[in-house]
Every structure is written in C-alpha cells, then in structure tokens.
Design an enzyme around this catalytic site. Sequence first.
Site, PDB file in Angstrom:
ATOM      1  N   GLN A   1     -54.597 104.240 103.781  1.00 28.37           N
ATOM      2  CA  GLN A   1     -55.596 103.832 104.772  1.00 28.37           C
ATOM      3  C   GLN A   1     -55.215 104.187 106.204  1.00 28.37           C
ATOM      4  O   GLN A   1     -56.069 104.385 107.034  1.00 28.37           O
ATOM      5  CB  GLN A   1     -55.842 102.319 104.676  1.00 28.37           C
ATOM      6  CG  GLN A   1     -57.013 101.954 103.808  1.00 28.37           C
ATOM      7  CD  GLN A   1     -56.648 101.910 102.342  1.00 28.37           C
ATOM      8  OE1 GLN A   1     -55.629 101.360 101.964  1.00 28.37           O
ATOM      9  NE2 GLN A   1     -57.474 102.510 101.516  1.00 28.37           N
TER      10      GLN A   1
ATOM     11  N   ASN B   1     -60.164 108.937 101.229  1.00 31.95           N
ATOM     12  CA  ASN B   1     -59.351 109.227 102.413  1.00 31.95           C
ATOM     13  C   ASN B   1     -59.276 110.743 102.599  1.00 31.95           C
ATOM     14  O   ASN B   1     -58.339 111.394 102.153  1.00 31.95           O
ATOM     15  CB  ASN B   1     -57.951 108.629 102.248  1.00 31.95           C
ATOM     16  CG  ASN B   1     -58.005 107.217 101.670  1.00 31.95           C
ATOM     17  OD1 ASN B   1     -57.523 106.957 100.569  1.00 31.95           O
ATOM     18  ND2 ASN B   1     -58.629 106.309 102.400  1.00 31.95           N
TER      19      ASN B   1
ATOM     20  N   ASN C   1     -66.031 103.088 101.483  1.00 33.50           N
ATOM     21  CA  ASN C   1     -65.062 103.265 100.407  1.00 33.50           C
ATOM     22  C   ASN C   1     -63.679 103.497 101.005  1.00 33.50           C
ATOM     23  O   ASN C   1     -63.336 104.598 101.394  1.00 33.50           O
ATOM     24  CB  ASN C   1     -65.491 104.440  99.535  1.00 33.50           C
ATOM     25  CG  ASN C   1     -64.673 104.526  98.264  1.00 33.50           C
ATOM     26  OD1 ASN C   1     -63.508 104.133  98.247  1.00 33.50           O
ATOM     27  ND2 ASN C   1     -65.274 105.044  97.218  1.00 33.50           N
ATOM     28  N   ASP C   2     -62.897 102.441 101.041  1.00 31.62           N
ATOM     29  CA  ASP C   2     -61.562 102.493 101.637  1.00 31.62           C
ATOM     30  C   ASP C   2     -60.674 103.552 101.000  1.00 31.62           C
ATOM     31  O   ASP C   2     -59.634 103.906 101.541  1.00 31.62           O
ATOM     32  CB  ASP C   2     -60.853 101.143 101.435  1.00 31.62           C
ATOM     33  CG  ASP C   2     -61.230 100.134 102.490  1.00 31.62           C
ATOM     34  OD1 ASP C   2     -61.538 100.540 103.611  1.00 31.62           O
ATOM     35  OD2 ASP C   2     -61.218  98.933 102.165  1.00 31.62           O
ATOM     36  N   CYS C   3     -61.057 103.985  99.835  1.00 35.54           N
ATOM     37  CA  CYS C   3     -60.177 104.869  99.080  1.00 35.54           C
ATOM     38  C   CYS C   3     -60.602 106.330  99.125  1.00 35.54           C
ATOM     39  O   CYS C   3     -60.000 107.177  98.483  1.00 35.54           O
ATOM     40  CB  CYS C   3     -60.090 104.394  97.639  1.00 35.54           C
ATOM     41  SG  CYS C   3     -59.410 102.742  97.546  1.00 35.54           S
TER      42      CYS C   3
END
Length: 810
Positions: A499, A486, A482-484
Amino acid sequence: MRFGHFDDNNREYVITSYRTPYPWINYLGNRDFFSIISNTAGGYSFYRDARLRRLTRYRYNNVPLDDGGKYFYINDNGKVWSPGWKPVKADVNDYSCRHGMGYTAIGAEKDGLRADLLYFVPLDDTCEVQRVTLHNNSGKFRRIRLFSFLEWCLWNAHDDQTNFQRNFSTGEVEVEEGVIYHKTEYRERRNHYAFYSVNAPVAGFDTDRESFLGIYNGFDHPDTVFAGKPRNSIAHGWSPVASHCLEIDLKPGEKKELVFVLGYVENPESEKFIAPKVINKTRAKAMIGRYDTVEKVDIAFRELADYWERQLSVISLDHPDPRLSRMVNIWNPYQCMVTYNMSRSASYFESGIGRGMGFRDSNQDLAGYVHMTPQLARERIIDIASTQFDDGSAYHQYQPLTKRGNAEIGGNFNDDPLWLIFGVATYLKETGDWSILDETVPFNNDSANTASLFEHLNRSFRHVVNHLGPHRLPLIGRADWNDCLNLNCFSTDPDESFQTTENQKGGKAESLFIAAMFVLYGKDFVAIARKRGEDRMADEAEQHIRSMAEAIDAHGWDGEWFLRAYDFYGNKVGSKENEEGNIFIETQGMCIMAGIGLEDGRALQALTSVNRHLACEYGIVLNNPAFTKYYLQLGEISSYPEGYKENAGIFCHNNPWVIISETLTGNGNRAFDYYSRITPSYLEEISDLHRTEPYVYSQMIAGKDAFLPGEAKNSWLTGTAAWCLYAVTNYILGIRPDYDGLIIEPCIPADWDGFTVRRKFRGAIYNIEVLNPEHRMKGAWEITVDGRKHHSCLLPLFPEGSEHNVRVIM
Ligand code: GLC
Ligand code: GLC
C-alpha cells in the site's frame, strides 16, 4: 445446518449450540466504553481506543480459539462448571446465548442449578454491568461457590503483547471492600484506573494470575476454583487479574441476583491519590453506587432498550419474508452502528491495534447510520474533512483519539477525496442541513489553513481534475477503492508494504473506477454547487464531468464490459486481452451507477457479463479468472490465493453496486437474488459452511475459485453493512432521500405482492404502502399521498411531527 435462531420480537439471535463454527460475537457500548463478547463469554473491553486503552486482555489467534474473557465459574460441591460452557467446558443443559441490541445474555443449567449472565454497557457510563442470576430449580438446598474472573490488560494492547521485559514488573492493584482496582502505571503519567466490583460480600478474591490458575493451568482449570478456595493474592508485577469468590446458599426454588461492574475511571491530576500510593476511589464508588441493586440495573437496561427502539424506528419494513425484514429493521442498521463506533479497529478479525479510521471507509459507513443519528454523521464528516490536505488529497487514515492523519500510511489513494463528496451528499439528502457546508474546516488539522466544508468538496473534485493520465482518466495513485490493485508499486521485496510503496515514480497508471466515481459523485457536487448559487462553478464542473464521460466512452469499454484500469505501461487491466483477471466487478457497478451505458445497451451487456463470469452461488466474485500467479505490475491483488480476498473472493462490499445497477436497469428479480446470496439471514441454514455469524455481513466470502467456496471471513467491520442497507432500502424498496424530498421508486422481484414501510424523514412520518397487483419489477402506475393523486415519485416535504399515508400501485 443452524446453531440457533432469530428471535425478532426481542431483536435477538439465540445461539443454542455452544459449538458454533466460529466464535459468534456481539458488541456492547455506544459511546466511550466498549466490549466485544462471544457466545461463550470470550472477548475484552476498552475505553474509546482499542489499542491505547485496552482494559482487559485478549489473545488473538490463540489456541484453543477464543480463550480469555469475562468468565464465571461455579463450584457446586466439587463439581465445577461455567454458565457459558467455556472455559471449563463441562457438559451443561439448556445452554443459550442471546445476542441482542447492545447486550448479551448467556445461561445454562447443571444439576438443577440455572445460572444466567447478562452483560451490557449502560448508555452513558464507562462500565460494563454483569447481572448474574442463580436459580435453584432442584428440590434440595445448595451451597455453591461462585468465582468471577477477568484478566487486566496493561492499557496499551500492543505493548502489552510485546514488551514483557518491562511489563512483568509493572502490574499493580489495590483491593478494598471486595472491589479490585487495577492501577498499573497510575503513579506517573496515567490518571486512569479500572475496577471490578460485586454488590455482595466476598469470601475471598484473587488478583495474581498464577495464584488463581496455577502456573501450568489454562482458564479451564483454575486451582483456586477447583479447590473452592480463593488465595486472596495481591499481584506485584506479572499478570494482574480480578476474581471474586462468593459463597451462596440457595434454598429449593430460590433465586438470587448479583451485580458485577467492570468500570473505567479518570481522575483529575490533583485528585489522583488520597494518601501516598492509595488511589482516589470516589468516582469508582459513585459508579458502583449507580448499579448496586438489581432495580437500578433493570432501569439502566431499559434505557438501553429505549435507545435502540428509537434508533431502529426510523425505517420499519413490513414484509412477509422475515429474513428480509429482520435485516432491514434490526441487524443491518445495528451492524452499521457498530461500524460507526469501531470503523475497522476491533473485531475477532481486527486486533484493535492496527488500523485507524479510514477516510474512504468512514465516509461510506455514514450511509448506513445517517438516518439514525445525523448529529454523529455531522461530527464525523467534520473530523474526516479536517484531515484533508489543501490540494484535495487526503490521509488514508486518521487516529480516533487524536483525530490526526496517520503519517505512516500517508495518502495518494486517489479515490479518497471523492468519498467525501459522497459522504456529504448523503448527509445533505437525509437531513437537508445545508448549514454544514458553511462550517470552517481546517486542512490537515492546521487551524491557520482553513476553508468552508463546501470548499473542501471543491478541492476533492479538483484533485481528480488535476491528476489525469495519458487517456484523460484519473491517475490511480497507490490504489483506488481496491487497496490491492497497486499499479505503481512493483514490489519484489517481501518486507515492503504494497500500500505504501511506489517503486516506479511518476506512476501513470489510471483508474476507470475513479473515473466513474467522478461522474457519479461529480453530479452531486454540481447539484450542491447549484443549490448554493455557484452556477459558474457548477457549469464548469459539468464540463469536466462530460469530458470524463467521453474518456470512459473512448477508453473504458472492452466490448462486453467496462475495463478496470490502465497499468503503468498503459496496458489494459480487466480486459479480454489479459491473460487472467479479464473482468472486474467494481467498474461494472460504478459505471452503471454513474449512468454510463444505460441508454445504449452497454449497461445491460455489462450486467449480463457479470452474471455470466462473476456471479456464483454465494455472491459475485471480484474478478475472473482469478490470478494464479504474481503479476509485478498489478501488486497485492495477485498475491492472494485464488478465490480469497481481493483476488476473486466475494468481496461483499462491492456486490451492492451491482445490485443497485440491476435496479437502475429495472431488473428487480436479479437485484434481489444477488442481495439474498450474500445477506446473512439467508445463509443461516448453511452456517456450518459460512462459519461467521448469520446476523451480520462479513467482508469476504470465499469465491468460486477458492478451496472452500461459501466460507466467510472477517465479519462485522466492513463497508458491506452500509452499502447493503443503502442498496436494499434506497433501491430495492426504493425509498430514497434526495435533496428536495423523499423519492419512492421500488424495484422488486416480480413475485412480490408488495410491502409497507414506515419511514421517518426530516421530522415527518411517511407510511408507505406499495402494492404490486400486476407483478411488475419496477415502475409506479399510481402514487397517492393522503388519498390525493401525486404526479411524481418525489414525495413532498411535510411539517415536523406530521404523519402521512403514501400509496404506490406498481
Ligand atoms: C477493505 C478496506 C477498504 C477497501 C477494501 C477493498 O475493506 O477497509 O477501504 O476499499 O478493503 O480493498
Ligand atoms: C489488505 C487487505 C485489504 C485491506 C488492506 C488494508 O490489502 O487485503 O482488504 O483493505 O489490507 O490495509
């Protein structure tokens, strides 16, 4: 509401209403030359790299939508129309757009004149061929003027849309014998040009956009076309275009065919010019010669059809539900080949100037095409592994032209290394090609620092072992799948990237997702190591996997589902204790796929929770409840409006993990139900809501918290394609390649009577018939191979070219 229909015999989707709820596109090209084309002939072409070698211009997010493409205009005694409806938008009859395998055919009729356009990219050439067929269905003689049109891009698509102070002065063309050559910047560092030809005499041409259109006109109203008079303009700077004008006579009932070619040519440095400033056209002329008759075009078109026939013959399903068979046999594998070619670069949602090849994306995409083109998968694996660092970490992306890691985005997405194990394991299971593990592969493309591919896998595995946090769970780094999410970012600055920013150094946030991945793909690493006789290494790896499973048992269960992560402060993410975002999908799928909780009821309980909290009419949302405000410690996920993208959207990519998990617990009804909620052929009737193409998956469908649940975005370039094909073939139909052979273990809805599949595997053909007389969901009662009882669900390997009958009674 539908806007067309499937034509499965021809492997086409036939759009019959040009006012689709969004442009519905197709891809042309297989190797080097690519085009994107919409159902009204919008789109563009490029050579290999959509950013650096853009051949024709396209304006994203334009008004009106999807303006610009490879257009044809007909001036029929002053009445002007376009066979693709756009750009003129005059009323036409019998419009249809057939998107097929590597080609698109668009046509319509007006006042008894039928015009059909066929667009395709021949298999091994660097051009797009356009066959135009005109048919006079009226009783009277017709003299018409046909205009072609496209707009050149000045090669670098980003520069082309930003650097106008320079670009308005650089455009250059040549016109010779009706062929329009685009040669901007050819004089100095470029050795490539493009051309646009037609195999008939022209009445005139235009190459300057303002001369062709008129400065204040849109594509819908070119002055030249409406006047029926080309201006024979030569572009000097500004915006070079290419338009031919042909005068065509058609007797009653007469049919005429023309061939246009848009080509791309590179010349060796020494052969660039034949006279000062005059480009060497030898290669272009040879290419034009390859398609200068309709017969030659037909042959090239048949070769393309044969290629797709071969590609799509590896798995063929026979099932009474056409919505299922057409996905398994046609559209899903087709989309997988497109994701192979494009990664996430060029679509109607990806501008072609942004992202390179994703390390994790490309490894997963592989699972969708490895059975069709193992050789390409092999090359791709070596390219990907060559960007890995020697500590096992990886560049998050690499550039397709240079194949180098992309320093701007860097690394530290700590799931990335494990996806390489998944990619290689998937390749080995399909092909049995163990030699790939002995390939010498550089680290970070440094030929002085290399190791075997097997050692690369070992580094991937070690990277996780060497980066554990306070709960002995893997550190997440910038984000996992899940790139989001963070968790070490802490950004309050709108100009920072979620990112690539880590404002809190020494980030201690941990990912349960990576933990589960480690258990799942760690087992593949162990299996691969054992096959190579590396038993000590395998034993030790098993130790680490056991400890990881223990850490998940100790710190990963929230009572009714698996947790998602621990944040920077060691607080739970995806827990009942949280204010919002109490449950996430990813860890339910990944933990169960790793086998965690299958024996003690946690898996079943987690799946019940998914059903209760995450599943909705249109698919399974990513998290629930959606985040309604920004959480500094969670990052981008909480920046999206509720129900969209990673914040409780139906992020289709991860739905197959739950589908697979359902099959592992034997629930074929639910597995298939979830599958059909996101699978486009099942959504055809709600196309007006869904909006994107009913023949391909979209990355995201708006979730239950969104303003308009069920509305999809970002079609085509998504990991959903590979994962859905993988889930349906390997786990629902249950025909699953493994290291030592093909496993057959269907898990289907109880009301199915059965199905048959013809599967090519390691050179042999398996004709598999599954019968379900007792209406079970899972479990083989009896398996026979060529009439003899077989006491395992692992089918034997057979000699190349042989054909065998497998019968499974459930
Ligand atoms: C996008 C990315 C993919 C990522 C996913 C979830 O699809 O391409 O790498 O896993 O979003 O954030
Ligand atoms: C954004 C998107 C995500 C995508 C990522 C790639 O975070 O939400 O889907 O994977 O950008 O850069």
